[in-house]
Design an enzyme around this catalytic site. Structure first.
Site, short mmCIF file in Angstrom:
data_model
loop_
_atom_site.label_atom_id
_atom_site.label_comp_id
_atom_site.label_asym_id
_atom_site.label_seq_id
_atom_site.Cartn_x
_atom_site.Cartn_y
_atom_site.Cartn_z
N TRP A 206 34.69 37.54 57.41
CA TRP A 206 35.67 38.37 56.71
C TRP A 206 35.16 39.79 56.55
O TRP A 206 35.92 40.75 56.65
CB TRP A 206 36.06 37.76 55.36
CG TRP A 206 36.80 36.48 55.53
CD1 TRP A 206 36.39 35.23 55.17
CD2 TRP A 206 38.11 36.30 56.13
NE1 TRP A 206 37.34 34.30 55.51
CE2 TRP A 206 38.39 34.91 56.09
CE3 TRP A 206 39.04 37.17 56.70
CZ2 TRP A 206 39.59 34.38 56.60
CZ3 TRP A 206 40.22 36.64 57.20
CH2 TRP A 206 40.49 35.27 57.15
N ASP B 96 35.76 42.17 48.24
CA ASP B 96 36.74 41.16 48.61
C ASP B 96 36.29 39.87 47.91
O ASP B 96 35.29 39.27 48.29
CB ASP B 96 36.73 40.98 50.14
CG ASP B 96 37.63 39.84 50.61
OD1 ASP B 96 38.26 39.17 49.76
OD2 ASP B 96 37.70 39.62 51.84
N LYS C 224 43.20 30.86 47.35
CA LYS C 224 42.01 30.02 47.19
C LYS C 224 41.81 29.65 45.72
O LYS C 224 41.84 28.49 45.39
CB LYS C 224 40.78 30.72 47.75
CG LYS C 224 40.69 30.59 49.27
CD LYS C 224 40.84 31.86 49.99
CE LYS C 224 40.87 31.65 51.50
NZ LYS C 224 40.75 32.90 52.21
#
Ligand code: PLP
Length: 358
Positions: A102, A172, A196
């Site tokens: 990511w 993030d 999530k």
């Protein structure tokens, strides 16, 4: 219905009670005679949900008054672009700390916009670790420093964050927001796709320090400006109302659990059950992450051979374990133990891992 233990990496498990409450009022929300999905986003009933979700996040994460909480769309992935589009100006450099797929994706988007640098990376060891804070390269021209607090795919997590003041730190936190207390003041921006730890997909939470809203962003399209959404309390256009409603249900549940400190305690207990099964297996299971970099949220491991991984995953599936396959880019096995995954599911997985090994 047979018992299902949901270890999906995202979208992932939601608290059962949050789903039940949504079900109860699905057809008649707050005595409106309608579903919450059918209400105007300008109605007082919807606005109350919207505001409660913002206030709950502020309370749970102890977000100081000089930060705004925004509800955006486009996932964490659109944040990869929105950040450089507004903050990566000429003669400035976006400083990216690489700890997994990511962070690489975030960097890739920034490269399309301006100059970037890599201030730290653990790519050379297969992203098994988190860089030493003392090894990070900071530069006076940094527009910001970007990191990924939890590496969903490799199963590592920052335990401490760099303390910087020369540029805003941007994180993030898609896969670990609300899993433990954090000091929001260390960050200029925190962002997280909801699917999530916060709720269903469709909404992205952005926590942004107000001074970052004063940048000159006249070149930026309206919808991509943080200012637009900050000035209208995330009601500039139609927000993903049902996702925000579910987010609010999840936040209520977090409060009922005793808040983020209590959730962290549960998460430590849950992760330990599975890491113990790995560590006590005499090498039958091997963890991907170095011990000191292990994630509380995504537990990545392998069996001795690829063939063994496949057999294990097939049997686990038969026993009701869902989502244990590692990410398609790295293979192996991964148990995602997000906030809403019950201790019982982790206990069952530990039992299964021990029995399977024997
Ligand atoms: C899942 C994930 C993303 C991608 O989120 P989308 O909402 O699908 O764009 C980004 N970063 C991290 C750390 C993730 O776990």
């Amino acid at each position: 219905m047979k018992a299902v233990y949901n270890f999906n990496a995202g979208p992932s498990a939601l608290p059962k009670i949050a789903l039940e409450r949504a079900q109860e009022e699905f057809l008649n929300f707050a005595n409106t005679g309608m579903s919450v999905m059918e209400l105007s986003h300008r109605s007082k009933e919807y606005e109350a949900v919207h505001q409660e979700a913002i206030d709950s996040l502020k309370e749970l994460l102890k977000i100081p008054d000089n930060y705004k909480v925004l509800f955006l769309q486009g996932g964490a992935s659109l944040q990869f672009s929105m950040i450089p589009i507004q903050f990566l100006k000429e003669n400035k450099v976006g400083n990216y700390l690489l700890t997994g797929s990511w962070s690489e994706k975030a960097l890739k988007e920034a490269k399309l916009i301006g100059e970037t640098t890599i201030g730290g990376s653990t790519k050379e060891n297969g992203y098994r670790s988190i860089p030493d804070l003392s090894s990070l390269q900071m530069n006076e021209h940094d527009a910001y420093v970007h990191l990924t607090s939890n590496n969903t795919i490799y199963g590592t997590q920052w335990s401490h964050f760099p303390d910087i003041s020369h540029a805003p730190l941007i994180a993030d936190m898609s896969s670990d927001i609300l899993c433990r207390p954090i000091d929001v003041e260390q960050f200029g921006i925190i962002y997280a796709g909801a699917q999530k730890n916060l709720g269903p997909s469709g909404v992205t939470v952005v926590i942004i320090r107000e001074d970052l809203l004063n940048e000159d962003v006249s070149h930026v399209p309206t919808m991509l400006k943080y200012q637009t959404h900050a000035e209208s309390n995330s009601l500039y256009h139609t927000p993903p109302t049902f996702s925000i409603y579910m987010l609010n249900q999840v936040l209520r549940w977090v409060k009922e659990q005793g808040g983020v400190n209590a959730i962290e305690k549960q998460n430590i207990e849950k992760a330990k059950l599975i890491y113990d099964a790995i560590d006590e297996s005499n090498g039958f299971y091997t963890g991907h992450a170095d011990k000191e970099a292990r994630s509380l949220m995504n537990i990545t491991f392998n069996l001795p051979t690829e063939e063994d991984n496949k057999k294990f995953l097939a049997q686990a599936k038969e026993f009701g374990f869902v989502g244990l396959n590692g990410h398609r880019s790295v293979g192996g096995c991964r148990a995602s133990t997000y906030n809403a995954v019950p201790v019982e599911a982790c206990l069952q997985l530990r039992e299964f891992m021990n029995a399977y090994r024997k």
